[in-house]
Design a protein around this motif. Structure first.
Motif, PDB file in Angstrom:
ATOM      1  N   LYS A 257       0.827  -1.208   0.000  1.00 61.08           N
ATOM      2  CA  LYS A 257       0.000   0.000   0.000  1.00 61.08           C
ATOM      3  C   LYS A 257       0.864   1.261   0.000  1.00 61.08           C
ATOM      4  O   LYS A 257       0.592   2.234  -0.707  1.00 61.08           O
ATOM      5  CB  LYS A 257      -0.912  -0.019   1.219  1.00 61.08           C
TER       6      LYS A 257
ATOM      7  N   GLN B 234       1.078   3.894  -2.649  1.00 62.73           N
ATOM      8  CA  GLN B 234       0.863   5.283  -2.261  1.00 62.73           C
ATOM      9  C   GLN B 234       1.968   6.163  -2.832  1.00 62.73           C
ATOM     10  O   GLN B 234       1.717   7.274  -3.345  1.00 62.73           O
ATOM     11  CB  GLN B 234       0.840   5.403  -0.727  1.00 62.73           C
TER      12      GLN B 234
ATOM     13  N   TYR C 230      -6.978  11.318  -4.245  1.00 64.47           N
ATOM     14  CA  TYR C 230      -5.816  11.421  -3.364  1.00 64.47           C
ATOM     15  C   TYR C 230      -6.249  11.659  -1.920  1.00 64.47           C
ATOM     16  O   TYR C 230      -5.710  11.065  -0.981  1.00 64.47           O
ATOM     17  CB  TYR C 230      -4.915  12.550  -3.853  1.00 64.47           C
TER      18      TYR C 230
ATOM     19  N   LEU D  70      -7.576   8.469  -0.485  1.00 69.36           N
ATOM     20  CA  LEU D  70      -6.486   7.559  -0.154  1.00 69.36           C
ATOM     21  C   LEU D  70      -5.741   7.996   1.107  1.00 69.36           C
ATOM     22  O   LEU D  70      -5.269   7.176   1.890  1.00 69.36           O
ATOM     23  CB  LEU D  70      -5.498   7.474  -1.326  1.00 69.36           C
ATOM     24  N   THR D  71      -5.641   9.300   1.297  1.00 67.42           N
ATOM     25  CA  THR D  71      -4.999   9.799   2.523  1.00 67.42           C
ATOM     26  C   THR D  71      -5.802   9.375   3.748  1.00 67.42           C
ATOM     27  O   THR D  71      -5.248   8.943   4.771  1.00 67.42           O
ATOM     28  CB  THR D  71      -4.883  11.319   2.460  1.00 67.42           C
TER      29      THR D  71
ATOM     30  N   LYS E 279      -5.230   5.781   4.325  1.00 67.59           N
ATOM     31  CA  LYS E 279      -3.904   5.581   4.907  1.00 67.59           C
ATOM     32  C   LYS E 279      -3.939   5.818   6.418  1.00 67.59           C
ATOM     33  O   LYS E 279      -3.353   5.076   7.202  1.00 67.59           O
ATOM     34  CB  LYS E 279      -2.898   6.505   4.247  1.00 67.59           C
TER      35      LYS E 279
ATOM     36  N   LEU F  64      -6.670   0.323  -4.390  1.00 71.15           N
ATOM     37  CA  LEU F  64      -5.502   1.142  -4.704  1.00 71.15           C
ATOM     38  C   LEU F  64      -4.847   0.692  -6.009  1.00 71.15           C
ATOM     39  O   LEU F  64      -4.395   1.516  -6.808  1.00 71.15           O
ATOM     40  CB  LEU F  64      -4.486   1.060  -3.565  1.00 71.15           C
TER      41      LEU F  64
END
Length: 573
Positions: A172, A176, A207, A210-211, A214, A399
């Motif tokens: 990941k 990333q 983005y 995805l942040t 994360k 992802l």
């Protein structure tokens, strides 16, 4: 005094008890004593009655019976033997005292027998309880081993899931990083390609999502780290409990061996009791036979009253024998008391062992419950890890999909950017080429107007005056050129066409006899005249000139301060 009949009979032993019955009948008054039962521990009975089991004792019984029968016959002649009656009376009194003592000993013996039976019962109960506790302990040990195996399996599965989780986390992170790189490239492309603003906003939204994911993965990772520490602590506790269980198991094994030894001793004592019982049964049959014989002999002894006096001594001897038997019974009583104390001690020891087993059983139960709780917690953690693993797998797939989509969009953007760049560069390139060509033509025309000549895209200027080598080079540099560098035979032939002695851009000022061109490159192809360069003594001939221009080999070394024509060389870019 009336006739005194004395009868002695022996009854069959019952349940390891021997009954002695003595009947005395005098003047139709019957004094009957209570039955007396001597019960001793099986392993002591043989020693206490060893005299009764010997052949000498049977012979004594037969003789005593014979003498008693003689006394009975002699008593019929009591009128003749008044002195004997007195002795018989004294004997009866002594026998009464002896019988009272025997009654007391019999009572004590019965009490000891009851206590022994109670202790034996308690011992058997404790043995059963110990066996039950041992069985429970074995079952708990088995369950603990099963739980330990399940715990180890869950630990391995947890480690595997942890490894998979770490791998997914690394993947990941790599995705990333790739995503961030793609986003950067996309931003650069977006700057060059203004029409892709809308797609950039969509990528920015992805983005941010995805942040957030994360951050969630980071939180899950921290939770898993805490759970790992808790599992490590549980593992250490289980290791300590396992050592304690191992110690308890060894202690129980020793106790089991001791109980096995006690069981074997009891079995031996049981066999000895059985043997004693069989011997007593045999003696009873022999005594019964003796009794029948005595009945027959009684009739015969009826005629033997003359020997009564002798038999008085024999009765005295019997009294002494009875005294000895009383002492033996007292000894048996003392032995039974000691055995009772030993049984009491064994009972207390068994009670302590039972308490210890009970404590071990309770501890095992607690440890089993703790193991069960740890097992359930591990199961929950495994399920949570499995869920996290599945979620991470899904997020990784998402992802990966986003990465693939971004890669495709990047390639599309790159392709579009290249096409646009190429389309934009074509007019620019044509314009630059035209401009460069125009500038080149303008500069060429300017050089031609200043007296420069062209040879293979290089331009050369021939001076009209003379100067030293340094002054000549300074003039070339002022014109944006330098002294000529001859790189080929064709260029050598071209310089000879000017028919002048001219300086060229070759010198060994820096190091004697190491000739270099003015651009710093070493001399490789030379056209020196014969015996040149020679370096005349007293003169620094550090500069090269074309001297014999009519010859193929036309170069000469000369003093740099001499004045010569020079030739400049320029390359238009």
């Amino acid at each position: 005094m009336s006739v005194l009949d004395v009868f002695v009979s022996v009854e069959e032993p019952s349940e390891s008890c021997i009954y002695w019955k003595r009947k005395t009948n005098s003047s139709e008054i019957i004094n009957q004593n209570e039955d007396k039962c001597h019960t001793v521990e099986p392993n002591r009975l043989a020693s206490a009655l060893s005299g009764l089991q010997s052949p000498g004792w049977s012979e004594t019984v037969k003789k005593s019976s014979w003498r008693v029968a003689t006394v009975v016959l002699g008593l019929l002649c009591l009128l003749l033997l008044i002195g004997l009656i007195t002795l018989v009376s004294l004997y009866i009194k002594g026998s009464s005292k002896w019988e009272m003592e025997m009654v007391q000993l019999q009572t004590s013996h019965k009490n000891l027998t009851k206590e022994q039976d109670q202790l034996q019962t308690s011992y058997n109960n404790l043995t059963k309880e110990k066996d039950q506790l041992q069985t429970s302990y074995n079952n708990l040990t088995t369950e603990k081993d099963q739980l330990q195996t399940s715990y180890n399996n869950l630990t391995k599965e947890k480690d595997q899931l942890q490894t998979s989780y770490n791998n997914l986390t690394k993947e990941k992170d790599q995705l990333q990083t790739s995503y961030n790189n793609l986003t950067t490239e996309k931003d650069q492309l977006q700057t060059s390609y203004n029409n892709l603003t809308t797609e950039k906003d969509q990528l920015q939204t992805s983005y941010e999502n995805l942040t957030k994911e994360k951050d969630q993965l980071q939180t899950s990772n921290e939770n898993l780290t805490k759970e790992k520490d808790q599992l490590q602590t549980s593992y250490n506790n289980l290791t300590k409990e396992k050592d304690q269980l191992q110690t308890s198991y060894e202690n129980l094994t020793k106790e089991k061996d001791q109980l096995q030894t006690s069981y074997e001793n009891l079995t031996k004592e049981k066999d000895q009791l059985q043997t004693s019982y069989n011997n007593l049964t045999t003696e009873k049959d022999q005594l019964q036979t003796s009794y029948n014989n005595l009945t027959k002999e009684k009739d015969q002894l009826q005629t033997s009253h003359i020997n009564l006096t002798k038999e008085k001594d024999q009765l005295q001897t019997s009294n002494e024998n009875l005294t000895k038997e009383k002492d033996q019974l007292q000894t048996s009583y003392n032995n039974l008391t000691k055995e009772k104390d030993q049984l009491q001690t064994s009972y207390e020891n068994l009670t302590k062992e039972k308490d210890q087993l009970q404590t071990s059983y309770e501890n095992l139960t607690k440890e089993k419950d703790q193991l069960q709780t740890s097992y359930e917690n591990l199961t929950k953690e495994k399920d949570q890890l499995q869920t996290s693993y599945e979620n991470l797998t899904k997020e990784k797939d998402q992802l990966q999909t986003s990465y693939n989509n971004l890669t495709k969009e990047k390639d599309q953007l790159q392709t579009s950017y290249r096409k646009l760049t190429e389309e934009q560069d074509q007019p620019q390139k044509r314009f630059e080429d035209t401009t460069n060509e125009r500038n080149y033509l303008e500069r060429r025309d300017a050089l031609f107007s200043q007296g420069w000549v062209s040879f293979r895209n290089h331009f050369y200027y021939i001076s009209s005056g003379k100067k030293s080598w340094q002054q000549s080079r300074a003039d070339c540099l002022q014109k944006g050129a330098d002294l000529v560098i001859i790189n080929s035979h064709e260029e050598q032939e071209f310089t000879k066409t000017f028919k002048k002695v001219i300086w060229i851009g070759l010198t060994d000022m820096e190091t004697e006899r190491k000739w270099k061109w003015v651009d710093g490159t070493p001399l490789t192809t030379s056209y020196w005249s014969s015996h040149e360069p020679n370096g005349v003594p007293g003169r620094d001939e550090d500069c090269a000139e074309i001297k014999n221009y009519d010859l193929e080999e036309s170069w000469n070394d000369e003093s740099c301060h001499l004045e010569r024509f020079w030739i400049c060389e320029k390359i238009l870019s």
